[in-house]
Design a protein around this motif. Sequence first.
Motif, PDB file in Angstrom:
ATOM      1  N   VAL A 192       0.834  -1.200   0.000  1.00 30.49           N
ATOM      2  CA  VAL A 192       0.000   0.000   0.000  1.00 30.49           C
ATOM      3  C   VAL A 192       0.871   1.254   0.000  1.00 30.49           C
ATOM      4  O   VAL A 192       1.703   1.445   0.888  1.00 30.49           O
ATOM      5  N   ASP A 247      -5.481   4.965   3.407  1.00 31.02           N
ATOM      6  CA  ASP A 247      -6.718   5.450   2.806  1.00 31.02           C
ATOM      7  C   ASP A 247      -7.207   6.736   3.462  1.00 31.02           C
ATOM      8  O   ASP A 247      -7.863   7.559   2.810  1.00 31.02           O
ATOM      9  N   GLN A 248      -6.898   6.931   4.728  1.00 32.33           N
ATOM     10  CA  GLN A 248      -7.299   8.184   5.357  1.00 32.33           C
ATOM     11  C   GLN A 248      -6.603   9.360   4.671  1.00 32.33           C
ATOM     12  O   GLN A 248      -7.219  10.418   4.464  1.00 32.33           O
ATOM     13  N   THR A 276      -5.573   9.415   1.490  1.00 33.34           N
ATOM     14  CA  THR A 276      -6.178   9.541   0.162  1.00 33.34           C
ATOM     15  C   THR A 276      -7.490  10.305   0.231  1.00 33.34           C
ATOM     16  O   THR A 276      -7.738  11.229  -0.553  1.00 33.34           O
ATOM     17  N   LEU A 277      -8.345   9.941   1.176  1.00 37.79           N
ATOM     18  CA  LEU A 277      -9.642  10.608   1.312  1.00 37.79           C
ATOM     19  C   LEU A 277      -9.482  12.057   1.736  1.00 37.79           C
ATOM     20  O   LEU A 277     -10.193  12.942   1.244  1.00 37.79           O
ATOM     21  N   LEU A 315      -9.607   2.469  -2.764  1.00 39.63           N
ATOM     22  CA  LEU A 315      -9.109   2.330  -1.397  1.00 39.63           C
ATOM     23  C   LEU A 315      -8.280   1.055  -1.303  1.00 39.63           C
ATOM     24  O   LEU A 315      -8.703   0.002  -1.785  1.00 39.63           O
ATOM     25  N   SER A 329      -5.960   0.177   1.656  1.00 37.43           N
ATOM     26  CA  SER A 329      -5.397  -0.251   2.940  1.00 37.43           C
ATOM     27  C   SER A 329      -5.870  -1.641   3.362  1.00 37.43           C
ATOM     28  O   SER A 329      -5.290  -2.244   4.255  1.00 37.43           O
ATOM     29  N   GLU A 367     -10.652  -0.030   7.510  1.00 33.22           N
ATOM     30  CA  GLU A 367     -11.309   0.555   6.341  1.00 33.22           C
ATOM     31  C   GLU A 367     -12.678   1.117   6.694  1.00 33.22           C
ATOM     32  O   GLU A 367     -13.027   2.257   6.341  1.00 33.22           O
TER      33      GLU A 367
END
Length: 205
Positions: free
Chosen positions: A70, A74-75, A77-78, A100, A102, A154
Amino acid sequence: GLWVDNQRRYESLFISDRKTLIHDFSRGGWRTVGVMPQIAFEWPEGKYFGYEKVYSASDLGYAGPRFDYVTMPDQYTLSTFHQRELASRERAPVMAEIALVSSHLPWTPLPKIVAWEEVKNGEIFFKAKHPLGSTNLANSNHMRTNYVQAISYELEVLKSFITKVLRENTLMIILGDHQPVPVVSGTPLSYDVPVHIISSDPKLL
């Protein structure tokens, strides 16, 4: 929808003039965005989909550590997507497809969830990370534990993003792309994946 079940159909699709859902949104006046944190090389197929803007790994400006396969949590990315595309009040409506990652194998190490205002350029994840767990694919108990922890991360990130960051007039579709490896999910594998459709507006649902 178009069933693409072999390499020849895949390659034929990308030289065709078949339109996608992305094109439909663009014709309707929406800004269309693809957020792809795992794309670290050239992606010529991306042009076929018709996104107005594609954010690859290098475009997202992440300054923190990798998490094995990874590239970024993802946090992050968002958070970056929100800052660049949603935060402004003076904008067209946005349709985004966000990958996403992760919850991807090997599911360890995992980032820790931090306050959204602390995410910034991602350097905080050098310290906001869990220790490396077992990555022995032959140990099904370890792999299942890692998988559950990754999926829990997630869902917690998504819950926090939906409740603390997004506006009320948002529709989010969360779609799994495939089953985990057989050591986790068992055999035979099906194509069934969970789909969540979330909004605070019943009319949108």
